[in-house]
Write a protein that holds these residues in place. Structure first.
Motif, mmCIF file in Angstrom:
data_model
loop_
_atom_site.group_PDB
_atom_site.id
_atom_site.type_symbol
_atom_site.label_atom_id
_atom_site.label_comp_id
_atom_site.label_asym_id
_atom_site.label_seq_id
_atom_site.Cartn_x
_atom_site.Cartn_y
_atom_site.Cartn_z
ATOM 1 N N GLY A 14 0.884 -1.164 0.000
ATOM 2 C CA GLY A 14 0.000 0.000 0.000
ATOM 3 C C GLY A 14 0.924 1.216 0.000
ATOM 4 N N ALA A 16 2.359 2.703 2.429
ATOM 5 C CA ALA A 16 3.484 2.547 3.367
ATOM 6 C C ALA A 16 4.589 1.715 2.729
ATOM 7 N N LYS A 36 -2.016 -7.506 -4.462
ATOM 8 C CA LYS A 36 -2.691 -6.734 -5.516
ATOM 9 C C LYS A 36 -2.086 -7.047 -6.880
ATOM 10 N N LYS A 46 -7.977 -2.412 -2.189
ATOM 11 C CA LYS A 46 -8.085 -1.962 -0.796
ATOM 12 C C LYS A 46 -9.395 -1.159 -0.649
ATOM 13 N N PRO A 47 -10.325 -1.596 0.236
ATOM 14 C CA PRO A 47 -11.524 -0.782 0.445
ATOM 15 C C PRO A 47 -11.127 0.560 1.065
ATOM 16 N N SER A 178 -15.100 -2.390 8.853
ATOM 17 C CA SER A 178 -15.481 -1.342 7.916
ATOM 18 C C SER A 178 -16.159 -1.989 6.717
ATOM 19 N N GLN A 180 -18.153 -1.177 3.051
ATOM 20 C CA GLN A 180 -18.368 -0.138 2.048
ATOM 21 C C GLN A 180 -19.072 -0.760 0.847
ATOM 22 N N ILE A 273 4.923 -0.682 9.722
ATOM 23 C CA ILE A 273 4.729 0.687 9.231
ATOM 24 C C ILE A 273 3.279 0.861 8.787
ATOM 25 N N GLY A 287 -5.496 7.667 6.740
ATOM 26 C CA GLY A 287 -4.294 6.885 7.035
ATOM 27 C C GLY A 287 -3.191 6.995 6.013
HETATM 28 C C1 LIG Z 1 -13.217 1.724 4.244
HETATM 29 C C2 LIG Z 1 -12.013 2.595 4.514
HETATM 30 C C3 LIG Z 1 -11.971 3.877 3.987
HETATM 31 C C4 LIG Z 1 -10.814 4.663 4.176
HETATM 32 N N1 LIG Z 1 -10.773 5.883 3.562
HETATM 33 C C5 LIG Z 1 -9.645 6.618 3.645
HETATM 34 C C6 LIG Z 1 -9.529 7.838 2.914
HETATM 35 O O1 LIG Z 1 -10.448 8.263 2.219
HETATM 36 N N2 LIG Z 1 -8.376 8.540 3.023
HETATM 37 C C7 LIG Z 1 -7.325 8.095 3.790
HETATM 38 O O2 LIG Z 1 -6.282 8.766 3.864
HETATM 39 N N3 LIG Z 1 -7.409 6.939 4.475
HETATM 40 C C8 LIG Z 1 -8.526 6.174 4.406
HETATM 41 N N4 LIG Z 1 -8.596 4.977 5.065
HETATM 42 C C9 LIG Z 1 -7.404 4.490 5.779
HETATM 43 C C10 LIG Z 1 -6.356 4.050 4.756
HETATM 44 O O3 LIG Z 1 -6.947 3.275 3.750
HETATM 45 C C11 LIG Z 1 -5.243 3.242 5.418
HETATM 46 O O4 LIG Z 1 -4.865 3.816 6.629
HETATM 47 C C12 LIG Z 1 -4.043 3.184 4.472
HETATM 48 O O5 LIG Z 1 -4.395 2.507 3.305
HETATM 49 C C13 LIG Z 1 -2.896 2.466 5.161
HETATM 50 O O6 LIG Z 1 -1.873 2.253 4.224
HETATM 51 P P1 LIG Z 1 -0.884 1.032 4.416
HETATM 52 O O7 LIG Z 1 0.058 1.071 3.286
HETATM 53 O O8 LIG Z 1 -0.383 1.027 5.801
HETATM 54 O O9 LIG Z 1 -1.824 -0.267 4.325
HETATM 55 P P2 LIG Z 1 -2.814 -0.728 3.161
HETATM 56 O O10 LIG Z 1 -3.152 0.383 2.266
HETATM 57 O O11 LIG Z 1 -3.917 -1.459 3.844
HETATM 58 O O12 LIG Z 1 -1.927 -1.732 2.316
HETATM 59 C C14 LIG Z 1 -1.632 -3.008 2.794
HETATM 60 C C15 LIG Z 1 -1.186 -3.832 1.608
HETATM 61 O O13 LIG Z 1 -0.780 -5.097 2.082
HETATM 62 C C16 LIG Z 1 -1.228 -6.096 1.211
HETATM 63 N N5 LIG Z 1 -1.363 -7.309 2.001
HETATM 64 C C17 LIG Z 1 -2.032 -7.463 3.161
HETATM 65 N N6 LIG Z 1 -1.870 -8.721 3.629
HETATM 66 C C18 LIG Z 1 -1.080 -9.353 2.720
HETATM 67 C C19 LIG Z 1 -0.556 -10.669 2.641
HETATM 68 N N7 LIG Z 1 -0.789 -11.585 3.585
HETATM 69 N N8 LIG Z 1 0.194 -10.993 1.561
HETATM 70 C C20 LIG Z 1 0.445 -10.072 0.585
HETATM 71 N N9 LIG Z 1 -0.013 -8.813 0.624
HETATM 72 C C21 LIG Z 1 -0.765 -8.464 1.684
HETATM 73 C C22 LIG Z 1 -2.543 -5.578 0.627
HETATM 74 O O14 LIG Z 1 -2.718 -6.080 -0.675
HETATM 75 C C23 LIG Z 1 -2.314 -4.072 0.608
HETATM 76 O O15 LIG Z 1 -1.879 -3.641 -0.650
HETATM 77 C C24 LIG Z 1 -9.732 4.170 4.935
HETATM 78 C C25 LIG Z 1 -9.793 2.899 5.483
HETATM 79 C C26 LIG Z 1 -10.918 2.111 5.288
HETATM 80 C C27 LIG Z 1 -10.954 0.726 5.853
#
Ligand SMILES: Cc1cc2nc3c(=O)[nH]c(=O)nc-3n(C[C@H](O)[C@H](O)[C@H](O)COP(=O)(O)OP(=O)(O)OC[C@H]3O[C@@H](n4cnc5c(N)ncnc54)[C@H](O)[C@@H]3O)c2cc1C
Length: 355
Positions: A14, A16, A36, A46-47, A178, A180, A273, A287
């Motif tokens: 994602g 991060a 993905k 990602k929802p 959550s 959606q 992270i 987030g």
């Molecule tokens: C419904 C909803 C709406 C939101 N709306 C917003 C918004 O409008 N604006 C905003 O700033 N934040 C929003 N957030 C929060 C935001 O989406 C997250 O905080 C942000 O995406 C976190 O980024 P990240 O990179 O830490 O994790 P994520 O974006 O969750 O990325 C995690 C990644 O890990 C991968 N992954 C997970 N498990 C595995 C595995 N076992 N093997 C391989 N890959 C894996 C997934 O494919 C994903 O790509 C929302 C959250 C939700 C739930």
């Protein structure tokens, strides 16, 4: 065996994970795994509300990054219609979000990962074991199980982090379900709405026009989430919401940190992270900015070969934690029914709607 041994294994790309991997020293042997698809609409999405908040815009600006048009969706909205279901108060407030396609945003960030990183997409990490100073990671790709080893392991795998659940089993944080849904948009004008209903959730719900679709989502208690979500949809009919015949339903966990002990940074060469660490706003659930900030921060700690990179990372997150604490202090004004009512009744900072 040599081509299966890495300096760093990153689970999750994602914002991060992508920011971390993009900024790691090219001399480090890095493997990155995400479920993905890097192109097209198939595979895991990602929802997300897909709103880029000012903090995230600032984080991208710090890297001189501008958004390509292909990531934006129609329309760009300048205000949020806030609804308090208990008091039936409705107010409009100015907002400065960018409305985007979250899946394409993630793919755009992934496309910037340098070639020297061994990238595995459409791949799911299945297990992680730490022994004798190394991590053994098993992942599934194209129906085959693969096994690699790494000195450092990074969990960038979001709210339901497998890395966190495997290595830090005792860590607890308040978690919501959550949900959606996507609808063919049937409203006469596009809008963005934020909904508070203290009877159904102590978090909030949102609705938003995205191209020809309308998304409606919210964060609810885990046990009763699906029922509460449906009840809220019914309660919103008198407010003009058209939420019949969903095209798609998405669900995932979302974290809500409640204080300084609610973050999991990792230890013993494992790191967390983004949302996996608990870095998400406890007021708005924004987030993306914290994901970008923590991903970049960790890249600097690992590049600098600090004696104790866990300690350096933990210290470095102080700024992120302070920012989150400030968001936490905002919570009572949004989520306490009495203060919300007083603020909304007063009309403070709201935009009068001229019809
Ligand atoms: C419904 C909803 C709406 C939101 N709306 C917003 C918004 O409008 N604006 C905003 O700033 N934040 C929003 N957030 C929060 C935001 O989406 C997250 O905080 C942000 O995406 C976190 O980024 P990240 O990179 O830490 O994790 P994520 O974006 O969750 O990325 C995690 C990644 O890990 C991968 N992954 C997970 N498990 C595995 C595995 N076992 N093997 C391989 N890959 C894996 C997934 O494919 C994903 O790509 C929302 C959250 C939700 C739930």
């Amino acid at each position: 065996m040599q081509d299966k041994v890495f300096d760093i294994a990153v689970i999750g790309l994602g914002p991060a994970g992508s920011f971390l991997v993009k900024h790691l020293d090219p001399g480090l042997r890095v493997i990155a795994i995400d479920r993905k698809s890097p192109l097209g609409d198939s595979g895991f999405h990602k929802p997300c509300g897909g709103l880029l908040a000012p903090d995230a815009q600032k984080a991208l600006s710090a890297f001189n990054m501008t958004l390509p048009k292909s990531i934006l969706v129609d329309p760009q909205i300048f205000s949020v219609q806030t609804i308090d279901v208990q008091t039936a108060l409705v107010r409009h407030y100015q907002r400065f979000y960018v409305n985007l396609n979250r899946h394409r945003f993630d793919q755009w960030l992934m496309s910037q990962i340098p070639d020297q990183v061994q990238l595995h997409t459409n791949a799911i990490c299945k297990s992680i074991v730490q022994s004798e100073g190394r991590f053994t990671v098993n992942y599934l790709q194209d129906g085959q199980t693969h096994c690699i080893q790494a000195k450092y392991l990074v969990g960038a795998d979001g709210a339901h982090s497998l890395v966190r659940r495997s290595l830090f089993k005792d860590f607890k944080i308040k978690t919501y379900l959550s949900i959606q849904q996507w609808f063919a948009d049937a409203h006469s004008t596009p809008f963005y709405s934020c909904v508070f209903d203290s009877e159904l959730t102590d978090s909030y719900a949102w609705g938003l026009t995205k191209d020809d679709s309308f998304i409606f989502g919210g964060a609810f208690a885990i046990g009763s989430g699906r029922r509460d979500f449906e009840q809220l949809k019914t309660k919103l009919q008198p407010y003009g919401f058209r939420l019949e015949n969903p095209i798609k339903t998405e669900a995932c966990l979302v974290l809500q940190p409640f204080g300084p002990r609610n973050y999991c940074y990792g230890q013993n060469n494992a790191f967390l992270i983004g949302e996996a660490a608990g870095f998400i706003s406890p007021s708005s659930l924004e987030g993306i900015s914290y994901a970008i900030d923590s991903g970049y921060l960790l890249s600097q700690c690992l590049n600098n070969q600090a004696d104790d990179p866990n300690r350096a990372y933990r210290r470095g997150t102080r700024r992120i934690r302070l920012k989150l604490m400030a968001k936490y202090l905002k919570r009572p004004f949004m989520y306490n029914q009495t203060s919300r009512k007083l603020i909304m009744q007063s009309g403070l900072m709201s935009i009068p709607i001229l019809t």
